[in-house]
Design an enzyme around this catalytic site. Structure first.
Site, PDB file in Angstrom:
ATOM      1  N   ASP A 224       0.837  -1.037  -0.181  1.00 36.03           N
ATOM      2  CA  ASP A 224      -0.085   0.031   0.080  1.00 36.03           C
ATOM      3  C   ASP A 224       0.873   1.374   0.060  1.00 36.03           C
ATOM      4  O   ASP A 224       2.076   1.119   0.655  1.00 36.03           O
ATOM      5  CB  ASP A 224      -0.929  -0.048   1.241  1.00 36.03           C
ATOM      6  CG  ASP A 224      -2.133   0.708   1.230  1.00 36.03           C
ATOM      7  OD1 ASP A 224      -2.275   1.514   0.111  1.00 36.03           O
ATOM      8  OD2 ASP A 224      -2.791   1.139   2.198  1.00 36.03           O
ATOM      9  N   GLY A 225       0.255   2.155  -0.677  1.00 38.90           N
ATOM     10  CA  GLY A 225       1.028   3.601  -0.265  1.00 38.90           C
ATOM     11  C   GLY A 225       1.629   4.121  -1.729  1.00 38.90           C
ATOM     12  O   GLY A 225       2.187   5.255  -1.907  1.00 38.90           O
TER      13      GLY A 225
ATOM     14  N   ASN B  87     -10.489  -2.897  -6.787  1.00 38.30           N
ATOM     15  CA  ASN B  87      -9.669  -1.955  -7.439  1.00 38.30           C
ATOM     16  C   ASN B  87     -10.281  -1.497  -8.768  1.00 38.30           C
ATOM     17  O   ASN B  87      -9.844  -0.413  -9.133  1.00 38.30           O
ATOM     18  CB  ASN B  87      -8.206  -2.582  -7.620  1.00 38.30           C
ATOM     19  CG  ASN B  87      -7.530  -2.559  -6.158  1.00 38.30           C
ATOM     20  OD1 ASN B  87      -6.406  -3.167  -6.127  1.00 38.30           O
ATOM     21  ND2 ASN B  87      -7.748  -1.500  -5.352  1.00 38.30           N
TER      22      ASN B  87
HETATM   23  C1  FPP Z   1      -1.998   0.130  -3.250  1.00 35.02           C
HETATM   24  O1  FPP Z   1      -1.315   1.375  -3.408  1.00 35.02           O
HETATM   25  C2  FPP Z   1      -1.520  -0.854  -4.350  1.00 35.02           C
HETATM   26  C3  FPP Z   1      -2.106  -0.929  -5.331  1.00 35.02           C
HETATM   27  C4  FPP Z   1      -3.740  -0.907  -5.559  1.00 35.02           C
HETATM   28  C5  FPP Z   1      -1.403  -1.852  -6.368  1.00 35.02           C
HETATM   29  C6  FPP Z   1      -0.326  -2.672  -6.158  1.00 35.02           C
HETATM   30  C7  FPP Z   1       0.459  -2.670  -7.525  1.00 35.02           C
HETATM   31  C8  FPP Z   1       1.842  -2.454  -7.557  1.00 35.02           C
HETATM   32  C9  FPP Z   1       2.806  -2.731  -6.536  1.00 35.02           C
HETATM   33  C10 FPP Z   1       2.362  -2.738  -8.967  1.00 35.02           C
HETATM   34  C11 FPP Z   1       2.261  -4.053  -9.530  1.00 35.02           C
HETATM   35  C12 FPP Z   1       2.301  -5.337  -9.168  1.00 35.02           C
HETATM   36  C13 FPP Z   1       3.227  -6.380  -9.411  1.00 35.02           C
HETATM   37  C14 FPP Z   1       3.060  -7.629  -8.885  1.00 35.02           C
HETATM   38  C15 FPP Z   1       4.076  -6.150 -10.457  1.00 35.02           C
HETATM   39  P1  FPP Z   1      -2.565   2.690  -3.391  1.00 35.02           P
HETATM   40  O2  FPP Z   1      -2.626   2.991  -4.798  1.00 35.02           O
HETATM   41  O3  FPP Z   1      -3.982   2.403  -2.719  1.00 35.02           O
HETATM   42  O4  FPP Z   1      -2.006   4.039  -2.608  1.00 35.02           O
HETATM   43  P2  FPP Z   1      -2.508   5.330  -1.776  1.00 35.02           P
HETATM   44  O5  FPP Z   1      -3.322   4.208  -0.829  1.00 35.02           O
HETATM   45  O6  FPP Z   1      -1.202   5.601  -1.174  1.00 35.02           O
HETATM   46  O7  FPP Z   1      -3.291   5.875  -2.920  1.00 35.02           O
END
Ligand code: FPP
Length: 240
Positions: free
Chosen positions: A15-16, A63
């Site tokens: 997350d983040g 998502n």
């Molecule tokens: C949460 O951060 C993260 C996600 C919804 C996506 C995670 C994806 C990746 C790390 C990249 C692709 C994955 C692989 C396996 C290559 P957020 O967007 O909720 O962050 P925020 O809470 O700060 O808005």
């Protein structure tokens, strides 16, 4: 008595990424891109620690509600990531797997994931499971439907249903439950991640944003876990 063994299976809620990008006035997709790099670095540095399974939450069933641009950005990163592994798979010892309902993903992505799973299935290194279009409730619902169908077909009796049967019908069948789940960016939520499998998992929450998370943070999480008392609902008889 503190747990001494290194966790065999670690789940990670990455997350983040969005906040990491926002702090730098960058588009959110660049945060996810940096997140994918952080994952790659971590996986390569984690070899040899003794962790056998790592499950990462890449895209949840919720998502899809994000802006179309962000959803297609994450899908593009996943595609690149799978292809990168595919190019490297002959030299790499990762076994790549997935949990989640892949049927909602584009056909080419589904095909690439299945091909990579098949190509890496005998690899002996870290077993990396990518949770894609994954939700714990959705996974349990699909398992219940499979079992109900078996009852309907007369193959099993209702009284044969037990916890083990449910585990064996989840996407994660065959992988031990995670002892440790790491969540970055300071949120105290499970967010529908490995709901059934995490019944007795220890949680480690860090304020670090996922793109900043590195091998030292990973080792801190493992050390924290190894100092904890795990009683599985029972009592610890050792007087401290
Ligand atoms: C949460 O951060 C993260 C996600 C919804 C996506 C995670 C994806 C990746 C790390 C990249 C692709 C994955 C692989 C396996 C290559 P957020 O967007 O909720 O962050 P925020 O809470 O700060 O808005």
């Amino acid at each position: 008595m503190a747990t001494k063994e290194i966790p065999k299976h670690i789940g990670i809620i990455m997350d983040g990424n969005g906040r990491w990008a926002k702090k730098r006035l960058l588009p959110r997709v660049l945060g996810h891109k940096q997140g994918a790099k952080a994952l790659d670095n971590l996986l390569h540095s984690a070899k040899g620690l003794g962790v056998e399974h790592i499950t990462v939450y890449a895209f949840s069933t919720e998502n899809w509600k994000r802006a179309e641009e962000e959803v297609s950005g994450i899908m593009g990163i996943l595609r690149d990531y799978i292809n990168k592994y595919f190019r490297e798979y002959a030299d790499s010892d990762f076994r790549v797997d997935s949990v989640g309902d892949l049927s909602a993903l584009s056909e080419d992505l589904q095909r690439d994931i299945e091909a990579l799973k098949e190509a890496s299935k005998d690899k002996k290194g870290i077993h990396l499971t990518i949770a894609m279009n994954y939700g714990g409730r959705d996974e349990i619902t699909r398992a219940v439907k499979k079992i109900a169908q078996e009852v309907k077909n007369g193959n099993i009796d209702v009284n044969d249903i037990n916890e083990d049967m449910i585990s064996q019908n989840l996407d994660s069948a065959g992988t031990p439950d995670p002892e440790l789940i790491i969540r970055t960016s300071g949120e105290f939520r499970t967010s529908n991640f490995l709901l059934w499998q995490s019944a007795y998992s220890e949680y480690y929450i860090t304020d670090k944003l996922w793109p900043d998370f590195n091998i030292d943070d990973f080792k801190d999480a493992i050390n924290s876990y190894m100092k904890r008392d795990r009683r599985f609902g029972g009592r610890n008889e050792v007087v401290k």
